[in-house]
Design a protein around this motif. Structure first.
Motif, PDB file in Angstrom:
ATOM      1  N   UNK A 215       0.682  -1.580   0.060  1.00  0.00           N
ATOM      2  CA  UNK A 215       0.234   0.025  -0.320  1.00  0.00           C
ATOM      3  C   UNK A 215       0.754   1.771   0.179  1.00  0.00           C
ATOM      4  N   UNK A 216       2.099   1.097   0.411  1.00  0.00           N
ATOM      5  CA  UNK A 216       2.763   2.428   0.147  1.00  0.00           C
ATOM      6  C   UNK A 216       3.934   2.810  -1.102  1.00  0.00           C
ATOM      7  N   UNK A 217       3.641   3.318  -1.583  1.00  0.00           N
ATOM      8  CA  UNK A 217       4.153   4.356  -3.075  1.00  0.00           C
ATOM      9  C   UNK A 217       5.559   4.635  -2.592  1.00  0.00           C
TER      10      UNK A 217
END
Length: 239
Positions: A215-217
Protein backbone atom coordinates in the motif's frame (compact mmCIF):
# COMPACT_ATOMS: atom_id res chain seq x y z
CA UNK A 1 -19.55 12.48 44.24
CA UNK A 2 -21.34 11.09 41.16
CA UNK A 3 -21.95 14.61 39.86
CA UNK A 4 -18.22 15.36 40.08
CA UNK A 5 -18.82 17.84 42.85
CA UNK A 6 -17.02 18.24 46.17
CA UNK A 7 -18.81 18.64 49.49
CA UNK A 8 -17.39 20.45 52.50
CA UNK A 9 -19.15 20.37 55.87
CA UNK A 10 -18.36 22.65 58.79
CA UNK A 11 -19.72 22.01 62.28
CA UNK A 12 -20.08 25.03 64.57
CA UNK A 13 -20.72 24.61 68.31
CA UNK A 14 -22.54 27.44 70.06
CA UNK A 15 -23.68 27.12 73.71
CA UNK A 16 -23.32 23.36 73.46
CA UNK A 17 -25.43 23.15 70.31
CA UNK A 18 -23.92 21.86 67.09
CA UNK A 19 -24.95 23.18 63.71
CA UNK A 20 -23.55 21.85 60.43
CA UNK A 21 -23.29 23.80 57.20
CA UNK A 22 -22.51 21.96 53.96
CA UNK A 23 -21.35 23.59 50.75
CA UNK A 24 -20.93 21.94 47.35
CA UNK A 25 -18.26 22.96 44.86
CA UNK A 26 -17.99 21.98 41.22
CA UNK A 27 -14.81 20.50 39.74
CA UNK A 28 -14.26 23.78 37.88
CA UNK A 29 -14.43 25.75 41.15
CA UNK A 30 -11.83 23.41 42.67
CA UNK A 31 -9.29 24.01 39.92
CA UNK A 32 -5.94 25.02 41.50
CA UNK A 33 -7.35 24.25 44.97
CA UNK A 34 -4.77 23.72 47.74
CA UNK A 35 -5.90 22.08 50.97
CA UNK A 36 -4.38 23.00 54.33
CA UNK A 37 -2.34 19.80 54.34
CA UNK A 38 -1.05 20.33 50.81
CA UNK A 39 -0.31 23.96 51.69
CA UNK A 40 2.63 22.99 53.94
CA UNK A 41 4.00 20.57 51.33
CA UNK A 42 3.71 23.26 48.65
CA UNK A 43 5.66 25.80 50.73
CA UNK A 44 8.41 23.30 51.58
CA UNK A 45 8.82 22.45 47.90
CA UNK A 46 8.84 26.14 47.01
CA UNK A 47 11.74 26.68 49.41
CA UNK A 48 13.74 23.66 48.22
CA UNK A 49 13.20 24.38 44.52
CA UNK A 50 13.76 28.12 44.93
CA UNK A 51 10.61 30.23 44.74
CA UNK A 52 11.26 33.35 42.65
CA UNK A 53 7.86 34.95 42.07
CA UNK A 54 4.31 35.20 43.34
CA UNK A 55 1.97 32.19 43.04
CA UNK A 56 -1.84 32.10 43.14
CA UNK A 57 -4.11 29.19 44.08
CA UNK A 58 -7.45 28.64 45.78
CA UNK A 59 -8.14 27.61 49.37
CA UNK A 60 -11.01 27.15 51.80
CA UNK A 61 -11.98 30.35 53.64
CA UNK A 62 -13.32 30.69 57.19
CA UNK A 63 -16.91 30.85 55.93
CA UNK A 64 -16.67 27.57 54.05
CA UNK A 65 -16.15 29.31 50.72
CA UNK A 66 -13.46 29.05 48.04
CA UNK A 67 -11.18 32.10 48.18
CA UNK A 68 -7.94 33.14 46.42
CA UNK A 69 -4.71 32.13 48.17
CA UNK A 70 -1.49 33.90 47.22
CA UNK A 71 2.13 33.01 48.03
CA UNK A 72 4.92 35.56 47.76
CA UNK A 73 8.65 35.16 48.54
CA UNK A 74 10.10 37.14 51.45
CA UNK A 75 13.65 38.36 51.83
CA UNK A 76 15.98 35.75 53.31
CA UNK A 77 17.16 36.11 56.88
CA UNK A 78 20.00 34.74 58.98
CA UNK A 79 18.67 33.16 62.18
CA UNK A 80 20.26 31.28 65.05
CA UNK A 81 19.25 27.87 66.34
CA UNK A 82 21.28 26.27 69.15
CA UNK A 83 24.09 28.76 68.52
CA UNK A 84 24.14 27.82 64.83
CA UNK A 85 23.48 30.61 62.32
CA UNK A 86 21.48 29.49 59.30
CA UNK A 87 19.96 31.14 56.25
CA UNK A 88 16.18 31.00 56.34
CA UNK A 89 13.85 31.51 53.40
CA UNK A 90 10.51 33.21 53.87
CA UNK A 91 7.08 32.89 52.27
CA UNK A 92 4.05 35.10 52.87
CA UNK A 93 0.70 33.41 52.44
CA UNK A 94 -2.54 35.42 52.22
CA UNK A 95 -6.14 34.20 52.09
CA UNK A 96 -8.21 36.84 50.30
CA UNK A 97 -11.30 36.26 52.44
CA UNK A 98 -13.84 38.89 53.59
CA UNK A 99 -11.19 39.80 56.15
CA UNK A 100 -7.84 38.86 54.58
CA UNK A 101 -5.56 36.69 56.70
CA UNK A 102 -1.80 36.72 56.22
CA UNK A 103 0.89 34.39 57.58
CA UNK A 104 4.64 34.75 57.32
CA UNK A 105 6.69 31.57 57.48
CA UNK A 106 10.44 31.01 57.39
CA UNK A 107 12.00 27.69 56.46
CA UNK A 108 15.44 26.14 56.77
CA UNK A 109 17.21 25.32 53.52
CA UNK A 110 15.99 21.69 53.54
CA UNK A 111 12.33 22.69 53.91
CA UNK A 112 11.90 22.37 57.69
CA UNK A 113 9.73 25.16 59.07
CA UNK A 114 11.62 27.57 61.35
CA UNK A 115 9.04 30.19 62.35
CA UNK A 116 5.36 30.83 61.73
CA UNK A 117 3.42 33.96 62.59
CA UNK A 118 0.09 35.49 61.68
CA UNK A 119 -0.15 39.20 60.98
CA UNK A 120 -2.06 41.07 63.75
CA UNK A 121 -1.93 38.01 66.00
CA UNK A 122 0.14 37.70 69.21
CA UNK A 123 0.86 34.04 68.49
CA UNK A 124 4.41 33.37 67.27
CA UNK A 125 5.87 29.88 66.75
CA UNK A 126 9.54 29.00 66.47
CA UNK A 127 11.51 25.77 66.68
CA UNK A 128 13.68 25.37 69.80
CA UNK A 129 16.22 22.97 68.33
CA UNK A 130 17.41 21.71 64.96
CA UNK A 131 15.48 18.72 63.62
CA UNK A 132 17.30 15.42 64.04
CA UNK A 133 17.23 14.80 60.28
CA UNK A 134 18.21 18.34 59.26
CA UNK A 135 20.66 18.33 56.34
CA UNK A 136 22.89 21.23 55.36
CA UNK A 137 24.99 21.11 52.21
CA UNK A 138 26.09 24.39 50.66
CA UNK A 139 28.13 22.84 47.86
CA UNK A 140 25.79 20.31 46.26
CA UNK A 141 22.29 20.36 44.92
CA UNK A 142 19.58 18.67 46.93
CA UNK A 143 18.96 15.05 45.99
CA UNK A 144 15.43 13.93 46.73
CA UNK A 145 15.20 10.54 48.48
CA UNK A 146 13.98 7.60 46.43
CA UNK A 147 10.93 6.17 48.15
CA UNK A 148 10.29 3.64 45.42
CA UNK A 149 7.36 3.54 43.08
CA UNK A 150 4.29 2.03 44.65
CA UNK A 151 1.22 0.83 42.82
CA UNK A 152 -1.28 3.58 42.05
CA UNK A 153 -4.74 2.46 43.20
CA UNK A 154 -6.49 4.79 40.81
CA UNK A 155 -9.57 2.54 40.65
CA UNK A 156 -10.31 3.47 44.27
CA UNK A 157 -10.07 7.20 43.57
CA UNK A 158 -13.50 8.47 42.53
CA UNK A 159 -12.17 11.42 40.56
CA UNK A 160 -9.46 9.48 38.72
CA UNK A 161 -11.85 6.62 37.91
CA UNK A 162 -14.39 9.10 36.58
CA UNK A 163 -11.70 10.71 34.38
CA UNK A 164 -10.71 7.24 33.16
CA UNK A 165 -14.29 6.42 32.13
CA UNK A 166 -14.68 9.78 30.39
CA UNK A 167 -11.42 9.29 28.48
CA UNK A 168 -12.36 5.70 27.60
CA UNK A 169 -15.67 6.79 26.08
CA UNK A 170 -13.97 9.68 24.28
CA UNK A 171 -11.42 7.35 22.63
CA UNK A 172 -14.10 4.79 21.79
CA UNK A 173 -16.24 7.41 20.04
CA UNK A 174 -13.18 8.76 18.22
CA UNK A 175 -12.19 5.29 16.94
CA UNK A 176 -15.72 4.42 15.84
CA UNK A 177 -16.02 7.77 14.07
CA UNK A 178 -12.73 7.20 12.24
CA UNK A 179 -13.76 3.71 11.08
CA UNK A 180 -17.11 5.09 9.93
CA UNK A 181 -15.32 7.72 7.82
CA UNK A 182 -12.96 5.08 6.38
CA UNK A 183 -14.97 1.94 5.48
CA UNK A 184 -12.01 0.65 3.48
CA UNK A 185 -10.26 -0.05 6.80
CA UNK A 186 -12.47 -3.08 7.51
CA UNK A 187 -11.87 -4.44 4.01
CA UNK A 188 -8.08 -4.09 4.35
CA UNK A 189 -8.00 -5.76 7.77
CA UNK A 190 -10.33 -8.50 6.53
CA UNK A 191 -8.03 -9.22 3.57
CA UNK A 192 -5.00 -9.27 5.85
CA UNK A 193 -6.54 -11.76 8.27
CA UNK A 194 -7.73 -13.95 5.40
CA UNK A 195 -4.27 -14.15 3.80
CA UNK A 196 -2.67 -14.64 7.20
CA UNK A 197 -4.82 -17.68 7.96
CA UNK A 198 -4.31 -19.09 4.46
CA UNK A 199 -0.51 -18.74 4.46
CA UNK A 200 0.03 -19.39 8.18
CA UNK A 201 3.54 -17.83 8.17
CA UNK A 202 5.98 -18.58 10.97
CA UNK A 203 6.87 -14.89 11.27
CA UNK A 204 3.63 -12.91 11.51
CA UNK A 205 5.44 -9.57 11.83
CA UNK A 206 7.43 -10.09 8.63
CA UNK A 207 4.29 -11.24 6.83
CA UNK A 208 2.41 -8.13 7.97
CA UNK A 209 5.28 -5.93 6.76
CA UNK A 210 5.14 -7.61 3.33
CA UNK A 211 1.36 -7.28 3.14
CA UNK A 212 1.06 -3.62 4.09
CA UNK A 213 4.14 -2.51 2.11
CA UNK A 214 2.08 -3.03 -1.03
CA UNK A 215 0.00 0.00 0.00
CA UNK A 216 3.06 2.27 0.19
CA UNK A 217 3.91 4.45 -2.80
CA UNK A 218 7.55 4.73 -1.70
CA UNK A 219 8.27 1.09 -0.86
CA UNK A 220 10.60 -0.94 -3.11
CA UNK A 221 8.70 -3.04 -5.63
CA UNK A 222 9.02 -6.76 -4.91
CA UNK A 223 6.88 -9.88 -5.15
CA UNK A 224 3.96 -9.80 -2.72
CA UNK A 225 4.34 -11.98 0.37
CA UNK A 226 7.89 -12.96 -0.62
CA UNK A 227 8.77 -13.91 2.94
CA UNK A 228 5.77 -16.16 3.48
CA UNK A 229 6.30 -17.90 0.09
CA UNK A 230 9.92 -18.61 1.03
CA UNK A 231 8.80 -20.07 4.34
CA UNK A 232 6.15 -22.24 2.68
CA UNK A 233 8.54 -23.57 -0.01
CA UNK A 234 11.12 -24.43 2.64
CA UNK A 235 8.48 -26.24 4.61
CA UNK A 236 7.40 -28.23 1.51
CA UNK A 237 11.01 -29.28 0.68
CA UNK A 238 11.59 -30.41 4.26
CA UNK A 239 8.51 -32.65 4.08
Amino acid sequence: DVDRCYSCSVTITTDGQDSTVTERFSAEQMTHFISEGANIVLQRLAVILGMKSRMSFKALGVNNTIVPATYAPLESRSMSVQSVTLDCFGIERTLEDEEPTTWQLYFLSDGHMYTRSQINSPVYMKIKSLPDNFLKDDEADWVFPDFGKGRLHWEDDLEMYSLFLDRKEELKEDHVSYMRRHPELKAILGDFLQFLLMRKPSDVIEFAADFFSSYSSTAEMKPSFAHSEHVNKSAIRSE
